[in-house]
Design an enzyme around this catalytic site. Structure first.
Site, mmCIF file in Angstrom:
data_model
loop_
_atom_site.group_PDB
_atom_site.id
_atom_site.type_symbol
_atom_site.label_atom_id
_atom_site.label_comp_id
_atom_site.label_asym_id
_atom_site.label_seq_id
_atom_site.Cartn_x
_atom_site.Cartn_y
_atom_site.Cartn_z
ATOM 1 N N LYS A 1 -6.720 -2.094 0.049
ATOM 2 C CA LYS A 1 -5.348 -1.617 0.233
ATOM 3 C C LYS A 1 -5.300 -0.093 0.180
ATOM 4 O O LYS A 1 -5.997 0.514 -0.633
ATOM 5 C CB LYS A 1 -4.494 -2.195 -0.907
ATOM 6 C CG LYS A 1 -3.011 -2.078 -0.695
ATOM 7 C CD LYS A 1 -2.241 -2.652 -1.875
ATOM 8 C CE LYS A 1 -2.381 -1.777 -3.112
ATOM 9 N NZ LYS A 1 -1.426 -2.064 -4.175
ATOM 10 N N LYS B 1 -3.072 5.206 -3.964
ATOM 11 C CA LYS B 1 -3.265 6.566 -4.476
ATOM 12 C C LYS B 1 -4.617 6.712 -5.163
ATOM 13 O O LYS B 1 -5.077 7.816 -5.404
ATOM 14 C CB LYS B 1 -2.149 6.889 -5.471
ATOM 15 C CG LYS B 1 -0.771 6.942 -4.812
ATOM 16 C CD LYS B 1 0.337 6.586 -5.796
ATOM 17 C CE LYS B 1 1.689 6.493 -5.108
ATOM 18 N NZ LYS B 1 2.689 5.769 -5.875
ATOM 19 N N LYS C 1 -5.829 -4.138 -12.074
ATOM 20 C CA LYS C 1 -5.697 -2.827 -12.701
ATOM 21 C C LYS C 1 -6.417 -2.735 -14.034
ATOM 22 O O LYS C 1 -6.915 -1.672 -14.404
ATOM 23 C CB LYS C 1 -4.225 -2.470 -12.901
ATOM 24 C CG LYS C 1 -3.536 -2.118 -11.617
ATOM 25 C CD LYS C 1 -2.322 -1.277 -11.906
ATOM 26 C CE LYS C 1 -1.774 -0.699 -10.628
ATOM 27 N NZ LYS C 1 -0.588 0.117 -10.863
HETATM 28 P P1 AMP Z 1 3.816 1.999 -5.790
HETATM 29 O O1 AMP Z 1 3.385 3.296 -5.181
HETATM 30 O O2 AMP Z 1 2.652 1.155 -6.233
HETATM 31 O O3 AMP Z 1 4.875 2.148 -6.825
HETATM 32 O O4 AMP Z 1 4.476 1.143 -4.611
HETATM 33 C C1 AMP Z 1 5.795 1.382 -4.140
HETATM 34 C C2 AMP Z 1 6.126 0.496 -2.968
HETATM 35 O O5 AMP Z 1 5.206 0.722 -1.887
HETATM 36 C C3 AMP Z 1 6.026 -1.011 -3.285
HETATM 37 O O6 AMP Z 1 7.068 -1.684 -2.593
HETATM 38 C C4 AMP Z 1 4.683 -1.398 -2.722
HETATM 39 O O7 AMP Z 1 4.620 -2.750 -2.356
HETATM 40 C C5 AMP Z 1 4.605 -0.500 -1.502
HETATM 41 N N1 AMP Z 1 3.197 -0.243 -1.145
HETATM 42 C C6 AMP Z 1 2.277 0.437 -1.891
HETATM 43 N N2 AMP Z 1 1.079 0.469 -1.263
HETATM 44 C C7 AMP Z 1 1.252 -0.201 -0.089
HETATM 45 C C8 AMP Z 1 0.383 -0.497 1.019
HETATM 46 N N3 AMP Z 1 -0.891 -0.105 1.041
HETATM 47 N N4 AMP Z 1 0.912 -1.203 2.060
HETATM 48 C C9 AMP Z 1 2.215 -1.603 2.058
HETATM 49 N N5 AMP Z 1 3.076 -1.352 1.052
HETATM 50 C C10 AMP Z 1 2.610 -0.656 -0.014
#
Ligand code: AMP
Ligand code: TRP
Length: 342
Positions: A203, A206, A120
């Protein structure tokens, strides 16, 4: 605890999602869908982690909107807001207080190993916020403030949960207490790392540059179908075994999504789709994704039209979370040797 009876049979879950833009299929499969499946067996706390969101710049109006939207997404996905504690991180000030203590427990060497910070912060590390660097100590505070035992997350968060264990262990050792459990990451199912639909090596997130890379939980049925249709593939037919997916990142990703959305293993969906053309499989996948996400999308819209209801849910959650946090933080302060305020 006010309200429901805790179902603390297997332990306490804590998990969170950052309100940084729209929820996507990676959040749904990697986190939300597992939370829904686990909520019956654990005492659960699900948090919209706004303090984490601001480690990178967030537009204030957008942050406010996204905070309610993530809460709506949790409820629409099937999280029961009465039986579980669903709340916003900044509503419980003890998270920030405990994070400070953990900044003093975590070692620089540990934080330096965090791959998410490196990703990041990018090349211009000098310009990253100090918050982005100490973010894992805040995440440890989230979990340990409630003595959380299980943390269901996607693969990308594994390292942060391991750091949480290190912090818990060091605190217990340093102060000669057994105050904190060592929380377990729960990273399960075929979709622990959903990849971009345009590039199977990146991955799904967003911040993807292409609008076709990411399926959002707010997407219409047409948008979902269109994105799946345009998803990058390879020229071969679908394989007849999981071993045949070796070196085929895009095919692996689409099949993993299909497996996760139908609650099956990768082996099971490979057996169903073997020898198919991508066009045929994509039509099945699109039908499945629309059938799963369509009702969630409609429920999110309904909830977002009634922000006062979302706010009531979140207030109730914050009150319950506070009731749990206050005595635990007191216990922690006593262990550290802070003079109690009389
Ligand atoms: P975040 O949106 O980064 O706060 O992520 C929230 C949750 O979603 C966390 O448990 C992440 O590990 C999961 N997550 C985010 N992106 C992915 C992805 N591409 N594949 C699987 N899990 C994800
Ligand atoms: N760091 C997590 C993410 O980026 C979000 C998060 C914050 C979290 N606190 C948490 C997840 C506590 C699990 C437990 O996705």
């Amino acid at each position: 605890m006010s309200g429901s009876t805790p179902r603390s049979t297997k332990g306490r879950i804590f998990s969170g999602i950052k309100p940084t833009g729209d929820l996507h299929l990676g959040n749904y499969i990697g986190a939300l869908r597992n939370w829904v499946a686990m909520q019956k067996d654990y005492d659960c706390m699900f948090c919209v982690v706004d303090l984490h969101a601001i480690t990178v710049w967030q537009d204030p109006k957008e942050l406010l909107r996204a905070t309610r939207e993530v809460a709506a997404g949790m409820v629409a996905s099937g999280i029961d807001p009465v039986e579980n504690i669903l709340f916003v991180q900044s509503h419980v000030a003890q998270h920030a207080e405990l994070a400070w203590l953990f900044n003093c427990v975590a070692r620089l060497g540990w934080l330096n190993r965090m791959t998410q910070f490196k990703d990041k912060a990018g090349k211009d590390r000098e310009k990253a916020s100090a918050g982005l660097y100490v973010y894992p100590a805040l995440m440890a505070a989230d979990i340990l403030l409630y003595k959380g035992t299980h943390v269901p997350v996607g693969e990308d968060q594994k390292q942060h949960v391991e750091l949480t264990r290190d912090i818990a262990q060091k605190f217990n050792n340093d102060f000669g207490v057994t105050l904190f459990p060592l929380p377990e990451p729960v990273i399960q199912g075929p979709g622990t790392r959903i990849m971009s639909l345009r590039d199977g090596t990146r991955k799904m997130s967003k911040s993807e540059p292409s609008e076709f890379a990411c399926i959002y939980m707010t997407d219409t049925a047409e948008a979902i179908r269109d994105k799946i249709k345009r998803a990058t593939t390879d020229p071969n037919l679908l394989p007849d075994s999981v071993a045949g997916l070796e070196g085929r990142a895009e095919a692996t990703n689409l099949l993993s999504i299909y497996a996760a959305l139908t609650d099956r293993t990768l082996e099971e969906v490979v057996a169903e789709t073997k020898g198919q053309q991508f066009s045929q499989f994509k039509a099945t996948l699109a039908d499945t994704a629309v059938a799963v996400l369509g009702p969630i999308n409609a429920e999110m819209k309904r909830l977002m039209a009634d922000p006062a209801e979302i706010d009531r849910i979140l207030k109730r959650g914050a009150d319950k979370a506070c009731d749990l946090a206050v005595p635990i933080l007191k216990e922690i302060y006593d262990a550290v040797g802070f003079l109690p305020r009389t």
